[in-house]
Design a protein around this motif. Structure first.
Motif, PDB file in Angstrom:
ATOM      1  N   ILE A1083       0.887  -1.215   0.175  1.00  0.00           N
ATOM      2  CA  ILE A1083       0.012   0.051  -0.171  1.00  0.00           C
ATOM      3  C   ILE A1083       0.969   1.252  -0.090  1.00  0.00           C
ATOM      4  O   ILE A1083       1.642   1.313   0.756  1.00  0.00           O
ATOM      5  CB  ILE A1083      -1.000  -0.012   1.149  1.00  0.00           C
ATOM      6  N   TYR A1107      -2.324  -4.731   6.603  1.00  0.00           N
ATOM      7  CA  TYR A1107      -1.447  -4.169   5.254  1.00  0.00           C
ATOM      8  C   TYR A1107      -0.292  -3.140   5.737  1.00  0.00           C
ATOM      9  O   TYR A1107      -0.631  -2.291   6.330  1.00  0.00           O
ATOM     10  CB  TYR A1107      -2.491  -3.280   4.655  1.00  0.00           C
ATOM     11  N   CYS A1109       2.362  -0.447   5.107  1.00  0.00           N
ATOM     12  CA  CYS A1109       2.151   0.852   4.107  1.00  0.00           C
ATOM     13  C   CYS A1109       3.436   1.547   4.056  1.00  0.00           C
ATOM     14  O   CYS A1109       4.281   1.649   4.980  1.00  0.00           O
ATOM     15  CB  CYS A1109       0.961   1.868   4.536  1.00  0.00           C
ATOM     16  N   ILE A1215      -9.458  -2.745  -0.879  1.00  0.00           N
ATOM     17  CA  ILE A1215      -8.246  -2.865  -0.969  1.00  0.00           C
ATOM     18  C   ILE A1215      -8.012  -4.557  -1.149  1.00  0.00           C
ATOM     19  O   ILE A1215      -7.242  -4.934  -2.044  1.00  0.00           O
ATOM     20  CB  ILE A1215      -7.218  -2.492   0.243  1.00  0.00           C
TER      21      ILE A1215
END
Length: 1460
Positions: A1083, A1107, A1109, A1215
């Motif tokens: 991400i 996730y 990032c 996502i």
């Protein structure tokens, strides 16, 4: 006195006459004993013995004494009742003298016994003194007599019954003169047990003993609860089953064993033997008593009895009389099976249980299937794979029940269907079961479907047979299916269609028969898919079957689809994809002819869908055959306004353009005579023709189109292809558009129609090429006026205006330069700045320079088209003029020749010499005629050569197109970012399992465990890993990092291969590169520093949700270059989240990040961080207009501390389409974020067992996962509540439902699962809203569904202004009528949803056509097995996964709903 008694007469008359004297004498003699003071007890004994002697002597002479003798006995005994009484043992002895008499069973002896009983109270004295031996002796004497019903008259029997059951033994507690006082019986339990045994064994032939048994049982029901000697218990178990059977005896034993668990434990091994003996003598009820009240009652106390009990039943059941076998199942086996099913049993017994099931089914009685089904369904018990060979016998046993004649729709034999359904479900996970059951299942299907080679009948079997057949169809091993099998089943379908006219079965049988043959047709369709390449003969049989079905009515009296129509439908729609040659296709010509007749002549328009499906697939694969039907397709389109062939017609144009050209006028005339979809469809065809031959369009046709456009009041989206086609015509024939500029301007200004502007642009540029500077000035003036409009021009059109001006400037730069001042007013726009650079001759960027070069090439091509068209027009004009002159000359010469010929004729009559002149003149004419003929032949040959070359060019073009498609298909199939020079060889080496294989490489790169686990499931895990590495890095960096890491893990052999391949390509891998070798976060957070705090919070939440990032904070080290880091971060990401505030679109860095994301193909998700217009103003507007944003701010306060939890869940869902979360990163707060927060989502609850082993539902609000969806529901998240309601409603009607928010597990992206869902579905429900039409994900879903030719049913949930909705989805929805659910809330009843409206019936009607096998009128009978999502289970539940409750119908198996 004793002597006196013995000497009394036995003559009745004399005795009666002497009785007064006798009475006095007896009193006198007895008184004398008193006076003499003698021991009266001994005297009384002597008197009693004398009395008994007299009684015995009397009975031998008379059958029944007179009354006075009874009085004599009574008076004598009464005299003896005063004290002292005779000794008790003597009284018992005297009593036994009577009882031991052989001929006891008469009233005389009974009278004596009764007198002794009443007068001397013998039994009372015995009970009070607990005289065990004396009581036992009495019982022994009694046991010598059977008191058989045949021994005497009923009156005597009744007196004895009264005495024994109410006097000697009494059920009344107030009686004391009896032998069965409870305390006495308890003390003398063995004695009474022995008496009871005798009485019970004799009770079958004696009402007296039977009554005694009842009396004893009532007084002491616990008589058999204890045994002083354990062996006595076994004696009772042996005695109770000896014929004849005493029900009382068995009942008393059963109750004792039921009360006393210790008694059961001591003798548990004997109980099965007792049950066996009872069964063999057909005492089913008594056997049931032993089983149910003893074994089942104490089941948990002696589980070791299961094995011998079942073994005994397996041995005994076949030997039970056939007339009693059904009762055996109903009473005995059923009770045992219910207990076994509810109890936890040792899994080692599973093979024994399975064999027991086979024995039960082999009884061949009505009750057997229910018992077998219940036992077979025992959950988590059987080793299915090990038992696979025995399934052949199981299927054979079930099939044998087809001989039963059942007239009702439901019956006990329906359990056979449940058995076979369970077998089919287990076979899906255990392939050996398929192999074991295939032959038996296939043979049964042959017999029941009349598909046997020697079977020509069309017998209608009973309903339970067809129910079994539907399940047996699932047990046919698809791997063993051959063309011959398919052929025989197709013949069976055709025979059924033909034989169905008789209708000789019952209503119930007919319904089940229809359902069975529908399933058979579905399986035939599956076999067609499996076999793919069918022989020509099989296609012939398919065509024959379809034709036979089409000739039958396609609706019944109620208006529902007929049986023949349904089975033909499910097969027909499977055929087209597997037609591989023209010969096979032509076999279906009669079917196609019949379909066209039904659709056109009988106006059954649904059959147009049949034609559409067939030709849309076959026509693309084998266009030569479809081309023969072009006239029909055009007739449907133009004459009947049927757009079903619209997808195929443009493809066939190159094959046979003449029919299109012949009807071009009609096509244009009717272009605006239909609805929106019709306009769009004809526009598509118009564009196809003009793309190839714009010169065919005449001025009259153009004028007609613009006249129609002038009056057109609809939206302009459906006119897109019409304007595109007009633009092509304008390119070639700009002179046709001189009078229609105003119409185009209206569409541009009023509706901001980009297509209309494109057409205008083509006209302006082409006319500039033709007319030069004057037209260039006019065109530029017009375009500048558009830019200056106060009403505003859309950004897309504004860009194109600058582009058009540049094109005109390339043609005539001088005219463009004169307008420079006008353009300077728009200098703020980048496109205008580029145009001014072009005017001024400034140096431009490579990108802009390349764009100008492309523009020049386009104009050059346009000039060729315009010049070529003009030359063609001029040439045609000259040819026409030349031909006209020749014709005029020929006519003049003909007239002159006629005059000369007349003169010659006249002169030849007067002057013969003129004949020579005439002959010469005729020769000259003949020579001229020969020359003309030769020229005509030359022209004809030239035309033929042109036609030949044209045909060859078309063939070449077609081959090029085919090759291009094949290359594209191969490219897509083999698309990989890994260099082909070394990729395959490297992946092969790394796939070999070692300590330093691809897994270690992935760990060193930094990939998560879940990602590695996901790749391990791929066919080439190493290639998947390396491809992911190259996707997220530049090629040189990826190659360097790979080689470097291979060296570090000790795989120099692999690194050597890469180095050699790179060197051979003329390149080198550097020794060092300034970048960090690691997996980059998936991400990328793009933001403007003004909202840094909110983005930092977002980053924290995303990482807690799994996730990682990339954000510039924490990414920069000393000396790092910011831009290179950002570049790497974007390239390494899968998703770019743009956190947009008002300053974002003004930031050059943010714009650079967005442009790089777009150019590298990254998925972009925009978040609105504050209130602003959408799309944002400026350069971001055109880019962001393609995306749906997620509002991430508080509308009231716009605070930085605001956290939109619901919007964050939506973001995670978006996502998840592209990236799977890392489970190792997920925090406790987001442990189950993929489980939706939707109320009342309890549709089909899973089950488990409580601590007592009882099945219970798990109320955890977690829906169940559907593995094999059949109906896809595509939607956009803003209407999730309505979609969940639709999901629930369809599930309850019997459809398997697939919901994207419960498919979050695994390491793959959600796209892969959506792809599987669409490919498996038979129908797609598209829930259309304005946001839906703009969603990129929804567009992908519809594109894939359309490409796979899935049935699409649009449901219009919100208003889109037009239909089809504007945008890229228009082409998909063009041919598809929608179902309107746009209703105000006040029209929906309280507590209901939009699906409660009557339009929902239309949805069901469409679904029934698409997937006809689901019976929605009988919901919730049973569904396919479903599992809960793995991610929704707690730690403790992973070990024992619950199975779902069986509810909604799967027969026919449901159309599954995939909620997207």
């Amino acid at each position: 006195m004793d002597k006196f008694i013995r000497e009394l007469t036995h003559d009745d008359e004399l005795f009666e006459k002497q009785w007064p004297n006798t009475f006095d004498q007896l009193r006198k003699l007895y008184n004398e004993y008193d006076e003499k003071n003698i021991d009266m007890s001994s005297v009384k004994v002597e008197i009693l013995d004398a009395l008994i002697d007299y009684v015995f002597a009397e009975s031998s002479n008379h059958s029944e004494p007179i009354y006075v003798k009874f009085a004599f006995i009574d008076n004598v005994v009464k005299t003896l009742t005063d004290d002292p009484l005779p000794p008790l043992d003597e009284m018992v002895r005297i009593l036994r003298r009577i009882l031991d008499t052989n001929n006891l069973f008469n009233k005389w002896y009974l009278a004596c016994i009764e007198v002794l009983h009443y007068k001397l109270r013998i039994f009372e004295r015995l009970s009070s003194t607990k005289s065990s031996d004396l009581i036992k002796s009495i019982f022994q004497s009694l046991e010598k007599h059977s008191f058989s019903n045949e021994q005497t008259d009923s009156a005597t029997q009744e007196k004895w019954r009264e005495f024994l059951s109410r006097e000697m033994f009494s059920a009344l507690l107030m009686d004391t003169n009896e032998l069965n006082l409870e305390e006495t019986m308890l003390v003398m339990r063995p004695v009474y047990q022995q008496l009871f045994r005798y009485a019970a064994r004799t009770s079958h032939q004696s009402r007296i003993w039977s009554e005694v048994v009842s009396t004893l049982a009532r007084r002491l029901p616990t008589v058999f609860d204890k045994y002083p000697n354990s062996s006595d218990a076994r004696i009772d178990l042996v005695e109770c089953v000896k014929a004849p059977i005493s029900n009382d005896y068995i009942a008393l034993l059963v109750k004792s064993y039921r009360r006393n668990v210790q008694l059961f434990k001591m003798n548990s091994s004997e109980i099965p033997i007792v049950i066996e003996k009872l069964l063999l003598i057909n005492e089913i009820d008594r056997a049931h008593d032993f089983l149910y009240q003893i074994i089942i009652e104490h089941f948990d106390s002696a589980t070791d009895i299961i094995d011998p009990l079942i073994s005994m039943l397996m041995r005994t059941c076949p030997m039970v009389n056939m007339d009693h076998q059904n009762e055996l199942c109903k009473r005995v086996i059923s009770s045992l099976v219910h207990k076994l099913d509810d109890s936890k049993c040792n899994k080692k017994l599973a093979p024994l249980f399975f064999d027991f099931i086979l024995v039960i089914l082999d009884l061949h009685v009505m009750e057997a299937p229910k018992c077998a089904s219940r036992l077979l369904k025992k959950p988590e018990f059987y080793p299915w794979k090990e038992l696979a060979p025995k399934f052949k016998d199981l299927v054979r046993s079930c099939v044998a029940y087809d001989t039963f004649e059942i007239k009702t729709y439901f019956s006990d034999l329906d359990a056979l269907e449940d058995i076979l359904e369970l077998v089919a479900n287990r076979a899906k996970a255990n392939a050996p079961i398929f192999r074991a059951t295939h032959d038996e299942a296939l043979e049964a299907i042959y017999r029941w479907s009349a598909a046997s080679t020697d079977n020509t009948s069309t017998k209608i079997w009973c309903g339970h047979v067809y129910k079994m057949g539907e399940q047996l169809l699932q047990l046919i091993d698809q791997k063993q299916v051959t063309a011959d099998i398919c052929s025989r089943l197709i013949k069976a379908l055709e025979r059924r269609v033909i034989g169905n006219e008789d209708g000789d079965g019952s209503e119930a049988s007919d319904r089940r028969m229809s359902s069975f043959f529908t399933q058979l047709a579905i399986q035939v369709g599956t076999y067609i898919e499996v076999l793919k390449n069918l022989p020509n003969e099989v296609h012939g049989q398919l065509a024959s079957f379809i034709l036979a079905a089409l000739k039958r009515p396609h609706q019944n009296e109620s208006g529902q689809a007929s049986f023949e129509h349904i089975i033909a439908t499910v097969v027909w729609f499977k055929i087209a994809p597997y037609l591989n040659n023209a010969a096979d296709v032509r076999l279906y010509e009669p079917c196609l002819k019949q379909l066209r007749s039904l659709a056109c002549d009988e106006e059954e328009t649904t059959f147009f869908d049949w034609l559409t499906t067939f030709w849309s697939i076959t026509g693309m694969k084998i266009p030569d055959v479809a081309a023969d039907h072009v006239e029909e397709f055009l007739s449907d389109l133009i004459d009947r306004k049927q757009i079903h062939m619209m997808a195929l017609l443009p493809t066939l144009y190159s094959k046979r353009p003449d029919p299109y050209h012949a009807r071009l006028d009609e096509l244009i005339d009717s272009m605006f005579s239909g609805d929106i979809s019709y306009v769009s469809s004809l526009g598509h065809l118009f564009w196809t023709i003009t793309k190839e031959h714009p010169e065919l369009i005449t001025e009259e046709q153009v004028n007609h189109i613009f006249a129609s456009l002038k009056d057109y009041n609809g939206t302009s989206h459906e006119l897109h292809l019409i304007f595109q086609g007009l633009g092509l015509v304008a390119n070639a024939q700009p002179h046709l558009f001189r009078n229609h500029q105003d119409v185009l301007l209206r569409f541009i200004l009023e509706q901001q129609n980009l297509s209309a502007y494109t057409c205008l642009q083509h006209y302006l540029v082409a006319s500039t090429i033709v007319d030069g500077e004057k037209r260039a000035n006019e065109a530029l003036t017009l375009l500048i006026d558009l830019l200056k409009r106060d009403s505003g021009i859309a950004n897309d059109i504004r860009k194109q205006i600058f582009y058009a001006c540049q094109s005109i400037g390339i043609i005539n730069k001088q005219a463009l330069e004169t307008k420079k001042t006008d353009f300077e007013a728009f200098n703020s726009q980048p496109e205008c700045r580029t145009l001014l650079d072009f005017i001024n001759g400034n140096k431009m960027s490579e990108e802009n320079q390349a764009a100008i070069c492309r523009n020049r090439e386009e104009i050059a091509q346009m000039e060729k088209r315009v010049v070529k068209t003009e030359k063609n027009v001029n040439m045609v004009t000259k040819v026409v003029q030349r031909q006209e002159l020749k014709m005029l000359k020929y006519q003049l010469e003909q007239q002159r020749s006629d005059a000369e010929f007349t003169d010659l004729s006249a002169s030849s009559e007067t002057n013969p010499s003129t004949n020579d002149v005439a002959i010469a003149w005729i020769d000259r004419i003949d020579s001229s005629l020969d020359t003309i003929v030769l020229e005509l032949q030359t022209v004809t040959n030239l035309s033929a050569r042109v036609d030949s070359v044209d045909t060859r060019l078309n063939d070449v073009t077609e081959q090029v197109q085919i090759q291009a498609k094949e290359i594209e298909r191969i490219d897509l199939k083999t698309l990989s970012y890994v260099p082909a020079e070394w990729g395959r060889q490297v992946s092969k080496l790394l796939n070999q399992r070692t300590d330093n294989d691809w897994r270690l490489l992935g760990k060193r790169f930094g990939y998560s465990t879940s990602e590695l686990r996901h790749w391990a499931l791929q066919s080439d895990p190493s290639m998947s890993l390396i491809n992911e590495w190259f996707v997220t890095h530049k090629t040189d960096e990826a190659t360097y990092g790979l080689v470097k890491m291979l060296d570090e893990i000790g795989r120099q052999d692999v690194a050597k291969i890469i180095r050699e391949a790179v060197a051979e390509a003329g390149e080198l891998i550097p020794d060092d590169m300034p970048f960090e070798i690691k997996r980059l976060p998936p991400i990328f957070l793009s933001y403007q520093w003004g909202c840094q705090k909110a983005v930092t919070t977002l980053k924290t939440h995303l990482e807690e949700a799994g996730y990682s990032c990339w954000m510039d904070i924490g990414q920069m080290g000393g000396g790092d270059k910011l831009f290179s880091k950002i570049d790497a971060g974007i390239r390494g990401a899968k998703v770019v989240i743009c956190c947009i505030n008002s300053a974002y679109s003004q930031s050059d860095n943010c714009l650079r990040e967005v442009h790089l994301s777009v150019s590298t193909g990254k998925q972009i998700i925009p978040l609105q961080m504050e209130k602003q217009t959408w799309p944002p103003e400026g350069a971001l507007g055109p880019i962001m207009s393609e995306y749906l944003f997620i509002r991430f701010y508080d509308r009231k306060s716009n605070s930085d501390n605001y956290w939109p939890a619901d919007r964050f869940t939506e973001l995670l869902g978006q996502i998840r389409y592209h990236v799977a979360p890392d489970p190792d990163m997920i925090s406790e707060r987001y442990k189950d974020w993929f489980v939706p927060r939707v109320d009342n989502l309890i549709f089909l609850q899973p089950t488990s067992h409580d601590k007592n082993g009882k099945q219970v539902e798990l109320k955890d609000d977690t829906p169940l996962v559907v593995i094999h969806p059949q109906v896809m529901i595509s939607y956009q998240w803003d209407r999730q509540t309505d979609i969940v309601a639709l999901y629930k409603r369809l599930t309850q009607l019997g459809y398997r439902c697939w919901l994207d928010i419960f498919q979050m597990g695994g390491g793959d992206s959600l796209f892969e699962k959506i792809d599987d869902g669409i490919r498996n579905a038979k129908c797609v429900l598209a829930c259309v809203t304005p946001k839906y039409t703009k969603s990129i994900n929804c567009r992908r879903e519809m594109s894939l569904a359309d490409a796979l030719s899935k049935t699409i049913v649009p449901l219009l949930i919100e208003d889109t202004n037009t239909w089809p909705p504007p945008g890229p989805m228009a082409l998909v929805f063009t041919e598809k009528p929608h179902i309107d659910f746009r209703h105000p809330k006040e029209n929906i009843p309280d507590g209901q949803d939009i699906w409660s409206l009557k339009q929902f019936d239309q949805v069901l009607a469409r679904l029934k056509i698409a997937v006809p096998e689901v019976q929605t009128e009988k919901p919730r009978k049973h569904l396919l097995d479903m599992k809960r999502p793995t991610t929704a289970l707690g730690q403790s539940e992973h070990k024992k996964r619950p199975t779902r409750v069986r509810s909604a119908p799967s027969v026919p198996q449901s159309r599954a709903c995939s909620i997207m």
